[in-house]
Design a protein around this motif. Structure first.
Motif: not given
Lengths: 239, 326
Positions: A34, A36, A56, A60, A67, A87-88, A140, B219, B221-223
């Motif tokens: 991911l 992170i 980022r 995404a 999660f 959101h992306p 997403q 959340v 970051l992953s979005l």
């Protein structure tokens, strides 16, 4: 250092399972993919482009994760939460994007969340929260679906139905799945490829037939695991 | 997401803001009527009236609204950043730092602008102290930041108590000003208005990102949200906004904490709506509280900070209760 010499390629429309004991590094590996967490050595690439070359937002659009319990202290409804999955993607400055709203409404219908779409997340049961998280991930629309304990809090019916729905989407969209799970039989039902984390230096990677054997699993989980075959399928259980 | 009800809410809040501003202009030691205000502003005939209006009422009304708006903005941002509904603008010790800075100025016999400047120095010092101690730039743990902020605030509180216990009683009154919040000496200027407008427009622009951030770092970051810089920027924005409010008005309590909650309970959960509506409600809230502070026991004045809690506590409890019933 959790593990070394891990080398694998996930291709389109493949489903992979990641098995290993608690603390073996399953979630850490998902977080690396991911972007992170940065791996201490080696590299990860998506479509042959190294992860760090993506912004980022671009990342995404390609990788999404389901999660392991996300608790929320500020209020939000089911519909608002699922909409966050969009959101992306580009949007008007202030208004909501009508296409986003429409696709999210469709998703809620598909996952039978429509009746609770205006409920607050805090008032939902564990299983409902997990279904909302799955809806968020589907909204997403990534290519790579990372699933961290996807059957957490779900009854058997939802485990099967939701995973079928997810696989259906992926086959249609040409995506792939990598799931970390403790449920060996669940993984065996949905995945063809396996990564079994035995210990820091020993990782088994291969297809279902190669990896899923009582010997390998007994070694990985440090307990005796046997198998039984019924209706053409093999099931594993601790003895 | 934004729906029709949110626009109605904004409209209602704008109405409330107009009411608050007029209420503040018209009430005080001399009661004015709306026609008097309009006449004096367009064609000043009565020198005393126009002086009261232009030199006292209008600046003070604007000060109240601006300070309320700044604090409400900081409150929303801090609650998102710390993902804690109990967070308020003072959670990183800004008010304590400002109070100690101002106290030192008073004790040194300084006055006017020098007190304000020293208060600002104290507030900024506190921000850097908290960030430095929690080494927030390397390790983003909001729990650690929160704890450090609370402990540093307690430290400022101890210093304030020591100063209060050891100074002559005639200084105590001016010291209380910083601790409770009072608009009687407040002069807000261009900088404050500028911040207010930046907060309003910037807040709406980053509203979607705040929605995502309020779900937690992983959340977000992953979005696709670029967290590091964004969070640092937000912490500093919220802290500077608070510092600017505190240095002219002292620590007016309750506005930053309770305004966002009232609006969330009324359905403004999306930050594109929550930020502007909080700023308008916060501004109106402080303006009305200050008008009452000037009038309820006139000619004596109360500090506005005492009134914000008197109005805010029942208002919040009523809305919370009706919301639970529904």
């Amino acid at each position: 250092m959790l593990c070394r010499n891990l080398n694998f390629t996930i291709r389109n429309q493949e489903s992979w399972a990641l098995l290993g004991r608690n603390g073996a590094g399953k979630t850490t590996l998902l977080h690396c993919i991911l972007g992170i967490i940065k791996p201490t050595e080696g590299s990860i690439a998506i479509d042959s482009v190294p992860l760090q070359n993506y912004t980022r937002r671009e990342l995404a659009k390609r990788v999404g994760i389901l999660f392991q319990d996300e608790t929320n202290s500020l209020p939000a409804t089911v519909l608002e939460s699922v909409l966050l999955g969009r959101h992306p993607y580009p949007k008007p400055f202030f208004r909501d994007c009508p296409e986003d709203l429409r696709s999210v409404e469709d998703l809620l219908r598909e996952l039978s969340l429509e009746t609770i779409k205006n409920r607050k997340i805090g008032s939902l049961s564990g299983g409902e929260v997990q279904r909302v998280a799955i809806a968020m991930l589907l909204a997403q629309e990534p290519n790579i679906f990372l699933l961290d304990e996807p059957n957490n809090n779900l009854d058997v019916g939802y485990q099967i139905n939701l995973l079928e729905a997810l696989k259906h989407k992926i086959n249609k969209k040409k995506g792939s799945i990598l799931m970390a799970t403790h449920d060996i039989n669940f993984a065996a039902r949905f995945c063809e490829h396996f990564i079994l984390l035995l210990n820091k230096d020993e990782i088994l990677i291969g297809n279902k037939q190669e990896i899923l054997s009582p010997q390998n699993l007994s070694k990985a989980y440090d307990c005796q695991i046997s198998s039984i075959s019924a209706e053409g399928k093999t099931f594993f259980y601790p003895t | 997401m934004i729906n029709f009800k949110h626009y109605l809410l904004l409209l209602f809040l704008l109405g409330l803001a107009i009411f608050a501003l007029l209420f503040s202009l018209l009430s005080g030691s001399i009661d004015l009527s709306l026609t008097q205000v309009i006449n004096q502003l367009s064609n000043p005939t009565d020198e005393l009236l126009s002086q009261v209006l232009i030199e006292i009422r209008i600046p003070r009304t604007l000060a109240g609204f601006t300070i309320g708006g700044l604090l409400a903005f900081s409150g929303v941002i801090m609650q998102v950043l710390l993902r804690n509904p109990l967070a308020d603008p003072y959670i990183l010790g800004v008010s304590g730092g400002a109070a100690v800075g101002a106290l030192c100025a008073v004790l040194l016999g300084l006055s006017g602008l020098l007190i304000t400047n020293l208060a600002l120095v104290g507030a900024l010092f506190s921000i850097f102290l908290v960030f430095g101690l929690s080494s927030a730039f390397r390790n983003w743990s909001s729990t650690r930041l929160l704890l450090t902020g609370i402990v540093v605030s307690a430290g400022w509180g101890a210093i304030i108590n020591i100063i209060l216990a050891t100074t002559a009683s005639n200084n105590v009154q001016s010291i209380l000003f910083w601790l409770i919040g009072d608009l009687s000496q407040s002069e807000v200027g261009f900088n404050h208005y500028l911040l207010l407008i930046i907060g309003l427009i910037g807040g709406i622009a980053i509203g979607r990102s705040l929605n995502v951030l309020s779900r937690g770092d992983t959340v977000a970051l992953s979005l696709g949200l670029n967290l590091g810089f964004f969070k640092i920027l937000l912490y500093f924005a919220a802290s500077i906004f608070t510092a600017m409010a505190v240095t002219v008005a002292g620590s007016v309590g309750f506005v930053g904490l309770v305004t966002p909650h009232i609006l969330r309970l009324l359905g403004a959960r999306d930050h594109r709506i929550l930020i502007p509506s909080s700023m308008i409600l916060g501004g109106s809230f402080v303006t009305i509280a200050d008008s009452l502070a000037r009038t309820v026991i006139a000619p004596q004045q109360l500090p506005v900070g005492a009134l914000t809690a008197v109005i805010g506590v029942p208002a919040f409890l009523i809305i919370l209760r009706t919301n639970i019933k529904r």
